[in-house]
Design a protein around this motif. Structure first.
Motif, mmCIF file in Angstrom:
data_model
loop_
_atom_site.group_PDB
_atom_site.id
_atom_site.type_symbol
_atom_site.label_atom_id
_atom_site.label_comp_id
_atom_site.label_asym_id
_atom_site.label_seq_id
_atom_site.Cartn_x
_atom_site.Cartn_y
_atom_site.Cartn_z
ATOM 1 N N LEU A 74 0.819 -1.213 0.000
ATOM 2 C CA LEU A 74 0.000 0.000 0.000
ATOM 3 C C LEU A 74 0.852 1.262 0.000
ATOM 4 O O LEU A 74 0.621 2.183 -0.787
ATOM 5 C CB LEU A 74 -0.924 -0.010 1.227
ATOM 6 C CG LEU A 74 -1.869 1.185 1.377
ATOM 7 C CD1 LEU A 74 -2.811 1.281 0.190
ATOM 8 C CD2 LEU A 74 -2.648 1.080 2.682
ATOM 9 N N GLY A 75 1.873 1.320 0.880
ATOM 10 C CA GLY A 75 2.699 2.517 0.947
ATOM 11 C C GLY A 75 3.454 2.795 -0.335
ATOM 12 O O GLY A 75 3.586 3.945 -0.760
ATOM 13 N N GLY A 231 -0.986 1.056 6.975
ATOM 14 C CA GLY A 231 -0.281 -0.192 6.704
ATOM 15 C C GLY A 231 0.273 -0.810 7.977
ATOM 16 O O GLY A 231 0.254 -2.034 8.151
ATOM 17 N N LEU A 232 0.746 0.030 8.886
ATOM 18 C CA LEU A 232 1.271 -0.460 10.156
ATOM 19 C C LEU A 232 0.159 -1.016 11.042
ATOM 20 O O LEU A 232 0.265 -2.118 11.587
ATOM 21 C CB LEU A 232 2.004 0.673 10.881
ATOM 22 C CG LEU A 232 2.447 0.391 12.322
ATOM 23 C CD1 LEU A 232 3.464 -0.737 12.357
ATOM 24 C CD2 LEU A 232 3.016 1.647 12.967
ATOM 25 N N LEU A 234 -3.232 -1.758 10.328
ATOM 26 C CA LEU A 234 -4.162 -2.760 9.811
ATOM 27 C C LEU A 234 -3.490 -3.911 9.078
ATOM 28 O O LEU A 234 -4.039 -5.015 9.027
ATOM 29 C CB LEU A 234 -5.177 -2.094 8.874
ATOM 30 C CG LEU A 234 -6.095 -1.050 9.509
ATOM 31 C CD1 LEU A 234 -7.096 -0.544 8.491
ATOM 32 C CD2 LEU A 234 -6.821 -1.606 10.726
ATOM 33 N N LEU A 235 -2.324 -3.647 8.483
ATOM 34 C CA LEU A 235 -1.674 -4.678 7.667
ATOM 35 C C LEU A 235 -0.366 -5.174 8.256
ATOM 36 O O LEU A 235 0.290 -6.035 7.669
ATOM 37 C CB LEU A 235 -1.434 -4.138 6.244
ATOM 38 C CG LEU A 235 -2.681 -3.630 5.513
ATOM 39 C CD1 LEU A 235 -2.303 -3.045 4.164
ATOM 40 C CD2 LEU A 235 -3.700 -4.745 5.342
ATOM 41 N N GLY A 236 0.037 -4.606 9.402
ATOM 42 C CA GLY A 236 1.251 -5.064 10.044
ATOM 43 C C GLY A 236 2.521 -4.733 9.301
ATOM 44 O O GLY A 236 3.537 -5.413 9.468
ATOM 45 N N GLN A 237 2.520 -3.678 8.480
ATOM 46 C CA GLN A 237 3.697 -3.274 7.711
ATOM 47 C C GLN A 237 4.468 -2.218 8.504
ATOM 48 O O GLN A 237 4.088 -1.067 8.559
ATOM 49 C CB GLN A 237 3.280 -2.730 6.340
ATOM 50 C CG GLN A 237 2.540 -3.744 5.485
ATOM 51 C CD GLN A 237 1.949 -3.124 4.221
ATOM 52 O OE1 GLN A 237 1.891 -1.909 4.086
ATOM 53 N NE2 GLN A 237 1.509 -3.982 3.321
ATOM 54 N N LEU A 238 5.535 -2.645 9.150
ATOM 55 C CA LEU A 238 6.320 -1.753 10.004
ATOM 56 C C LEU A 238 7.266 -0.911 9.156
ATOM 57 O O LEU A 238 8.104 -1.460 8.429
ATOM 58 C CB LEU A 238 7.131 -2.570 11.011
ATOM 59 C CG LEU A 238 7.991 -1.766 11.999
ATOM 60 C CD1 LEU A 238 7.083 -0.953 12.919
ATOM 61 C CD2 LEU A 238 8.887 -2.693 12.804
ATOM 62 N N PRO A 239 7.160 0.412 9.207
ATOM 63 C CA PRO A 239 8.056 1.255 8.407
ATOM 64 C C PRO A 239 9.479 1.218 8.952
ATOM 65 O O PRO A 239 9.701 1.177 10.165
ATOM 66 C CB PRO A 239 7.444 2.652 8.560
ATOM 67 C CG PRO A 239 6.707 2.601 9.850
ATOM 68 C CD PRO A 239 6.187 1.205 9.968
#
Length: 281
Positions: A74-75, A231-232, A234-239
């Motif tokens: 997404l990002g 993303g962090l 809801l989707l667990g995407q850690l920047p």
């Protein structure tokens, strides 16, 4: 907007990204018709010349974006899509401060993106197509908002665009239509339309009447940061560290460009005083 995008990703297992985009514009158009109830004059040829291109550009932008996030994180997709607003802001900027804000925003977006070109070329192309359509959305949306009937024209434009795009739902034949019989799918589709179209695009019309296209484009720099946060959560995407710096750069660009570098809308001049030297368009 990106909570709605997260819901849309959940529908991709049942429907194609393009079909989800059509359902989004259908849901948004139907709800706006019920709430706004545009009069007969809103459907006139003169008004349709303004509202229809805006509605079609919005629908195509949504479809391209969904095709992109079906292939990219997404990002990353949002950062690539942001090339459109950056181009608009750069084209309309008039001061060194404006250019500096645009460059800072672009640098922040580049840090957030961390694009892996070799991963999904088609995803990158879809994201760039969404970027071009986003630029068109800003320009056409400003024209709609400046006319004074933004939400009404948006309702008409979305409705007509939904009708024109609805054949996409039939491309998969009866098998492609089967998920539409599931109330959960329809409910999620309406939720996507409300969260991703009705609320943010309605607010866009309010903002576009008060600021110029260039400042609006820079304000949109907040969206890659928002997408990273969603993303962090809801989707667990850690920047990573670079993405965190990118978020700060994007916010800094918004703060740097504190005043418009383009026209002040006539409908909301400071202190509500109309400048006699600049008659309304």
């Amino acid at each position: 907007m990106y909570v709605g995008a997260a819901l849309a990703v959940g529908l991709f297992d049942r429907l194609s990204p393009a079909a989800v985009a059509v359902l989004r514009i259908l849901g948004a158009g139907a709800l706006l018709l019920l709430v706004v109830r545009p009069g007969k004059v809103a459907w006139s040829h003169r008004r349709l010349r303004r509202s229809l291109p805006f509605g079609v550009a919005t629908a195509l932008m949504n479809a391209a974006f969904y095709e992109a996030i079906a292939r990219l994180p997404l990002g990353t997709a949002v950062a690539l899509e942001f090339c459109g607003p950056v181009v608009v802001a750069a084209a309309l900027s008039r001061r060194p401060r404006d250019v500096g804000a645009v460059l800072l925003a672009a640098g922040g977006v580049a840090l957030i993106a961390d694009v892996r070109w070799s991963g999904s070329p088609s995803g990158v192309l879809w994201a760039l197509a969404a970027a071009a359509l986003w630029a068109a959305y800003i320009v056409l949306g400003k024209r709609v908002a400046s006319a004074g009937d933004g939400v009404e024209d948006m309702a008409v434009g979305f409705t007509v665009a939904a009708v024109l795009c609805s054949p996409v739902l039939f491309l998969g034949g009866s098998a492609g239509l089967a998920p539409l019989g599931d109330p959960t799918v329809l409910l999620l589709a309406v939720g996507v339309g409300v969260l991703s179209s009705v609320i943010p695009y309605g607010l866009d019309q309010v903002v576009l009447r008060r600021v110029g296209q260039a400042r609006f484009a820079v304000l949109l720099a907040l969206l890659p940061a928002t997408a990273t946060v969603i993303g962090l959560v809801l989707l667990g995407q850690l920047p990573g560290p670079a993405e965190a710096v990118g978020i700060l750069a994007v916010v800094g660009a918004v703060l740097l460009r504190s005043r418009d570098g383009d026209e002040v809308p006539q409908t909301v001049r400071p202190n509500h005083v109309t400048d006699s030297h600049h008659p309304p368009e």
